[in-house]
Design a protein around this motif. Structure first.
Motif, PDB file in Angstrom:
ATOM      1  N   MET A   3       0.710  -0.990   0.233  1.00  0.00           N
ATOM      2  CA  MET A   3       0.253   0.366  -0.056  1.00  0.00           C
ATOM      3  C   MET A   3       0.560   1.367   0.487  1.00  0.00           C
ATOM      4  SD  MET A   3      -2.944   0.425  -0.517  1.00  0.00           S
ATOM      5  CE  MET A   3      -4.444   1.747  -0.100  1.00  0.00           C
ATOM      6  N   SER A   4       2.195   1.202   0.464  1.00  0.00           N
ATOM      7  CA  SER A   4       3.238   2.525   0.722  1.00  0.00           C
ATOM      8  C   SER A   4       3.426   3.013  -0.638  1.00  0.00           C
ATOM      9  CB  SER A   4       4.288   1.690   1.183  1.00  0.00           C
ATOM     10  OG  SER A   4       4.816   1.046   0.162  1.00  0.00           O
ATOM     11  N   GLU A  11      -5.925   5.758  -7.620  1.00  0.00           N
ATOM     12  CA  GLU A  11      -4.133   5.065  -8.180  1.00  0.00           C
ATOM     13  C   GLU A  11      -5.506   3.896  -8.327  1.00  0.00           C
ATOM     14  OE1 GLU A  11      -0.708   5.567  -7.533  1.00  0.00           O
ATOM     15  OE2 GLU A  11      -1.675   7.678  -6.032  1.00  0.00           O
ATOM     16  N   LEU A  12      -5.810   2.871  -8.020  1.00  0.00           N
ATOM     17  CA  LEU A  12      -6.833   1.725  -8.459  1.00  0.00           C
ATOM     18  C   LEU A  12      -7.578   1.867  -9.303  1.00  0.00           C
ATOM     19  CD1 LEU A  12      -6.220  -0.601  -4.495  1.00  0.00           C
ATOM     20  CD2 LEU A  12      -4.500  -0.280  -6.520  1.00  0.00           C
ATOM     21  N   ASP A  13      -8.434   3.139  -9.387  1.00  0.00           N
ATOM     22  CA  ASP A  13     -10.005   3.031 -10.137  1.00  0.00           C
ATOM     23  C   ASP A  13      -9.158   1.787 -11.140  1.00  0.00           C
ATOM     24  OD1 ASP A  13     -10.972   3.929  -8.166  1.00  0.00           O
ATOM     25  OD2 ASP A  13     -10.799   6.089  -9.022  1.00  0.00           O
ATOM     26  N   PRO A  14      -8.490   2.708 -12.245  1.00  0.00           N
ATOM     27  CA  PRO A  14      -8.435   1.626 -14.013  1.00  0.00           C
ATOM     28  C   PRO A  14      -8.040   0.079 -13.699  1.00  0.00           C
ATOM     29  CG  PRO A  14      -6.484   3.911 -13.433  1.00  0.00           C
ATOM     30  CD  PRO A  14      -7.434   3.313 -11.856  1.00  0.00           C
ATOM     31  N   VAL A  71      -2.359  -6.982  -6.598  1.00  0.00           N
ATOM     32  CA  VAL A  71      -1.996  -7.828  -5.192  1.00  0.00           C
ATOM     33  C   VAL A  71      -0.917  -6.629  -4.354  1.00  0.00           C
ATOM     34  CG1 VAL A  71      -0.457  -9.276  -5.090  1.00  0.00           C
ATOM     35  CG2 VAL A  71      -2.518  -9.807  -6.717  1.00  0.00           C
ATOM     36  N   ARG A  72      -0.367  -5.972  -5.318  1.00  0.00           N
ATOM     37  CA  ARG A  72       0.461  -5.103  -4.768  1.00  0.00           C
ATOM     38  C   ARG A  72       0.080  -4.452  -3.475  1.00  0.00           C
ATOM     39  NH1 ARG A  72       3.512  -4.077  -9.967  1.00  0.00           N
ATOM     40  NH2 ARG A  72       4.705  -5.239 -10.447  1.00  0.00           N
ATOM     41  N   ALA A  73      -1.334  -3.727  -3.820  1.00  0.00           N
ATOM     42  CA  ALA A  73      -2.083  -2.624  -3.218  1.00  0.00           C
ATOM     43  C   ALA A  73      -2.679  -3.373  -1.773  1.00  0.00           C
ATOM     44  CB  ALA A  73      -3.223  -2.017  -3.629  1.00  0.00           C
ATOM     45  N   CYS A  74      -2.645  -5.002  -1.873  1.00  0.00           N
ATOM     46  CA  CYS A  74      -3.248  -5.569  -0.580  1.00  0.00           C
ATOM     47  C   CYS A  74      -1.930  -6.349   0.081  1.00  0.00           C
ATOM     48  CB  CYS A  74      -4.472  -6.509  -1.311  1.00  0.00           C
ATOM     49  SG  CYS A  74      -5.885  -6.094  -2.323  1.00  0.00           S
ATOM     50  N   THR A  75      -1.067  -6.289  -0.203  1.00  0.00           N
ATOM     51  CA  THR A  75       0.035  -6.811   0.366  1.00  0.00           C
ATOM     52  C   THR A  75       0.703  -6.537   1.348  1.00  0.00           C
ATOM     53  OG1 THR A  75       1.431  -7.418  -1.667  1.00  0.00           O
ATOM     54  CG2 THR A  75      -0.178  -8.806  -1.064  1.00  0.00           C
TER      55      THR A  75
END
Length: 75
Positions: A3-4, A11-14, A71-75
């Motif tokens: 998330m950092s 930024e996750l919208d697309p 996945v990067r945003a969730c880990t």
């Protein structure tokens, strides 16, 4: 990573929009809650008007790019 790397949820919208479109199409084509992205579905999704790529290989590259972002945003 994680998330950092994401400075705002927008930024996750697309990525979210891309995955939602794919899932909605998969449900529509099978008339049920079906999230199987088989070869036939990949070809059909690439041919849809909402797709920026009309070759299944290019569509799948975009799919994996968006999924990696999520996945990067969730880990």
């Amino acid at each position: 990573p994680g998330m950092s790397d994401i400075t705002s949820p927008e930024e996750l919208d697309p990525a979210r929009r891309f995955v939602f479109q794919a899932r909605t199409y998969l449900h529509y084509r099978s008339n049920r809650d079906n999230n199987v992205l088989n070869f036939d579905a990949q070809e059909e999704l690439a041919e849809q008007p909402f797709s920026a790529h009309h070759e299944p290989e290019a569509w799948m590259r975009e799919y994996y790019r968006h999924v990696r972002t999520i996945v990067r945003a969730c880990t």
